[in-house]
Design a protein around this motif. Structure first.
Motif, PDB file in Angstrom:
ATOM      1  N   GLU A   1       0.227  -2.320   5.514  1.00  0.00           N
ATOM      2  CA  GLU A   1       0.837  -1.422   4.724  1.00  0.00           C
ATOM      3  C   GLU A   1       1.557  -1.894   3.685  1.00  0.00           C
TER       4      GLU A   1
ATOM      5  N   ARG B   1       0.773  -1.059  -0.024  1.00  0.00           N
ATOM      6  CA  ARG B   1      -0.064  -0.087  -0.212  1.00  0.00           C
ATOM      7  C   ARG B   1       0.817   1.311  -0.077  1.00  0.00           C
ATOM      8  N   LEU B   2       1.959   1.213   0.690  1.00  0.00           N
ATOM      9  CA  LEU B   2       2.932   2.472   0.872  1.00  0.00           C
ATOM     10  C   LEU B   2       3.432   2.907  -0.456  1.00  0.00           C
TER      11      LEU B   2
END
Length: 608
Positions: free
Chosen positions: A152, A118-119
């Motif tokens: 994340e 996601r990051l």
């Protein structure tokens, strides 16, 4: 210029200090400028001692360095080098598994796992999920979005993508979506051969079927045994691997495959027919085995319910065992032809003998009756099998001394392992000689296949001995190792033992033919073919010394063709539900359809 004395010098030079220490300390004076510093001999001694300790420490360190670097230097160097270097074995694909016609049943293939971070994603998460779903149809878009938002990095999107799917994912060019390449075992026919082949886990270790039991055979040999495909590497201080050297010799893989005796076409017919009957009778479980009695090769083997080895983690662990090999049951009337063969061998009867068939007999105070609750009086051995008479079988086996009957059962290996190439083989149950020979009741119930137990595979083996002239051959699924030209390079060792006289086995085959033509096995008749068979309907033992009045195991075993016996087919259905639950109504129709497929696939000509 007037110099000021430091405070501690003023204290040493004070009248009070000199007066208190004048009697205890001898001192001398040292002039420095305009003040005098007194040094005690005690301080001098302490300084000397400190210097001595320092010098001794330096000498000790020097000696230790000499010992480590000179005396033990090479030893510690070799040890350190050994800790830094390690040998990593490169991935070596397992041998492929093929059926009797060369069709691939199992092989290694390159697959890909997809991860999302996601990051690192530069695109909208919903857009990423929709794009990936276009390539991976089974992907849940909403579920993927939720998982990515909840973590994340390192979210698994999908596993086991094909090369084509991986190329399409790369083509999306999405930053934050990664592909992890690895090898995976692939079973192109899904659940068709799960009961035979089994599966391998994520670490490529076999956990069931021949993937487990034949791991050594499936592991390829390298052309350079001393190298074994090793790559020597060095690790840095952080543990990262740094390539150090490559093998000096080639590590070419052999081109051998593991060939099985099974036939995919027949297996498909067996699996489909078994499922239909299982659904119709809502049975607990079922199994079908097709054996080549002349070679011991298993041509088809299916158990239901089963699993898909490509997705084994989605199934109950209990399904991973092949219950036709691991579980024992009381065979019931399918064991009667075996007892007749023993009686013929012992010459207590002949094929033309007559025996007593009352509706019921008393044995050690226990009433034992025929399933029909009727009797035919005096009948031939063939007729006794036609109607599956329990009381007639008791009359036959009473003619053999108990101890001798027990010996013959032991010679069949009922309570021993056969040495199958399939894993987790179960062992049948036969009571001890002391118990078996103590009373007539043990012999009586064994005469019609109860009071003892064996696996379905063991029953097929013994029925195979009747079909092939009396030879007990170890059933097997591995035919050998074959090269790319289909030539077998390595054969397995197959044991063979004569357990029946050939004349006795041939006589029983003819009697079983009459069972299909004139008796309880009529449901297995195929026009133009002479087929032998025997039904079995056994009450299930509840494990507490009693038999269930409702739970049954129905079975049917056949020999095809009787004029030139070659194949044995067994169907066993555990706990069917409904009405008319007998071997003739539940199991025999399965065997009939399997035999039809066998006739077509093997090109078996009609009987003369």
């Amino acid at each position: 210029m007037k110099f000021l004395k430091p405070n501690f010098l003023n204290a040493l030079d004070s009248p009070t200090f000199r007066k208190k220490n004048s009697r205890r300390v001898k001192s001398h004076k040292v002039k420095r400028g305009n003040f005098t510093l007194r040094k005690s001999w005690g301080s001098v001694v302490r300084i000397i001692l400190v210097w001595l300790v320092l010098i001794m420490g330096m000498v000790g360190i020097g000696y230790r360095l000499y010992h480590l670097q000179i005396v033990k230097g090479q030893e510690y160097f070799d040890r350190a080098e050994g800790q830094q270097k390690t040998n990593l074995r490169r991935y070596i694909p397992r041998r492929s598994i093929i059926d009797s016609d060369g069709r691939v049943i199992a092989s290694d293939q390159l697959v890909y796992d997809v991860y999302a971070h996601r990051l690192l994603l530069e695109k909208d998460i919903n857009s990423v999920a929709r794009d990936l779903a276009q390539i991976i149809p089974e992907l849940d878009v909403n579920g993927l979005v939720q998982r990515i938002n909840a973590q994340e990095t390192g979210v698994i999107v999908a596993r086991n993508l094909t090369e084509n799917q991986a190329d399409r994912v790369r083509g999306l060019g999405i930053i934050g979506v990664d592909l992890d390449q690895r090898y995976s075992r692939f079973y192109p026919q899904d659940d068709l051969w799960a009961d035979v082949v089994g599966y391998v886990d994520m670490d490529h270790n076999g956990q069931a079927g021949i993937e487990h039991s034949q791991g050594d055979l499936l592991q390829r040999d390298l052309s350079s045994p001393e190298v074994r495909g090793m790559l020597q590497v060095r690790r840095n201080a952080l543990g990262s691997i740094i390539p150090a050297s490559l093998p000096d010799k080639a590590t070419e893989l052999d081109d051998l495959s593991v060939k099985l005796t099974v036939d995919s076409r027949l297996q498909r017919a067996v699996r489909d027919r078994l499922r239909v009957q299982m659904d119709q009778f809502k049975a607990k479980k079922g199994a079908v085995i097709v054996l080549d009695a002349q070679t011991g090769g298993i041509l088809a083997l299916a158990c239901e319910p089963t699993y898909n080895p490509n997705n084994y983690s989605a199934y109950d662990f209990a399904l991973f065992k092949n219950w036709s090999v691991t579980d024992t049951y009381e065979p019931g009337s399918t064991f009667k032809p075996i007892n007749v063969a023993i009686a013929l061998d012992e010459e207590v009867i002949n094929p033309d003998s007559y025996v007593s068939d009352p509706a019921q007999v008393m044995v050690d105070g226990w009433p034992i009756a025929n399933a029909s609750r009727t009797g035919l009086g005096r009948v031939t051995i063939t007729k006794a099998l036609d109607v599956s008479s329990n009381t007639a079988m008791i009359d036959i086996m009473r003619r053999i001394p108990r101890s001798r009957y027990f010996e013959r059962l032991e010679e069949l290996g009922i309570n021993e392992r056969m040495g199958l190439d399939l894993p987790f083989e179960g062992v049948g149950f036969l009571k001890s000689e002391e118990v078996f020979t103590a009373r007539d009741i043990e012999m009586a119930v064994s005469s019609f296949g109860q009071g003892l137990s064996l696996t379905p595979m063991k029953l097929v083996q013994i029925q195979g001995a009747i079909a092939n002239g009396g030879k007990l051959i170890t059933p097997h699924v591995v035919e050998g190792l074959v090269d790319s030209n289909g030539q077998i390079q390595v054969y397995p060792d197959i044991e063979e033992t004569q357990v029946f006289k050939e004349s006795s086995a041939d006589a029983v085959v003819k009697m079983m033919e009459s069972v299909v033509k004139n008796g309880t096995g009529a449901a297995a008749q195929i026009e133009g073919y002479n087929i032998g068979g025997k039904t079995g309907t056994a009450q299930k033992h509840d494990g507490r010394g009693r038999y269930s009045t409702t739970a049954r195991i129905t079975s049917f075993v056949s020999i095809l063709p009787t004029d030139n016996p070659r194949y044995v087919v067994l169907a066993v259905i555990d706990e069917p539900q409904g009405d008319s639950l007998f071997g003739s109504t539940v199991a025999a129709p399965i065997v009939k359809d399997v035999m039809k497929s066998l006739i077509r696939i093997k090109g078996i000509p009609p009987s003369n």
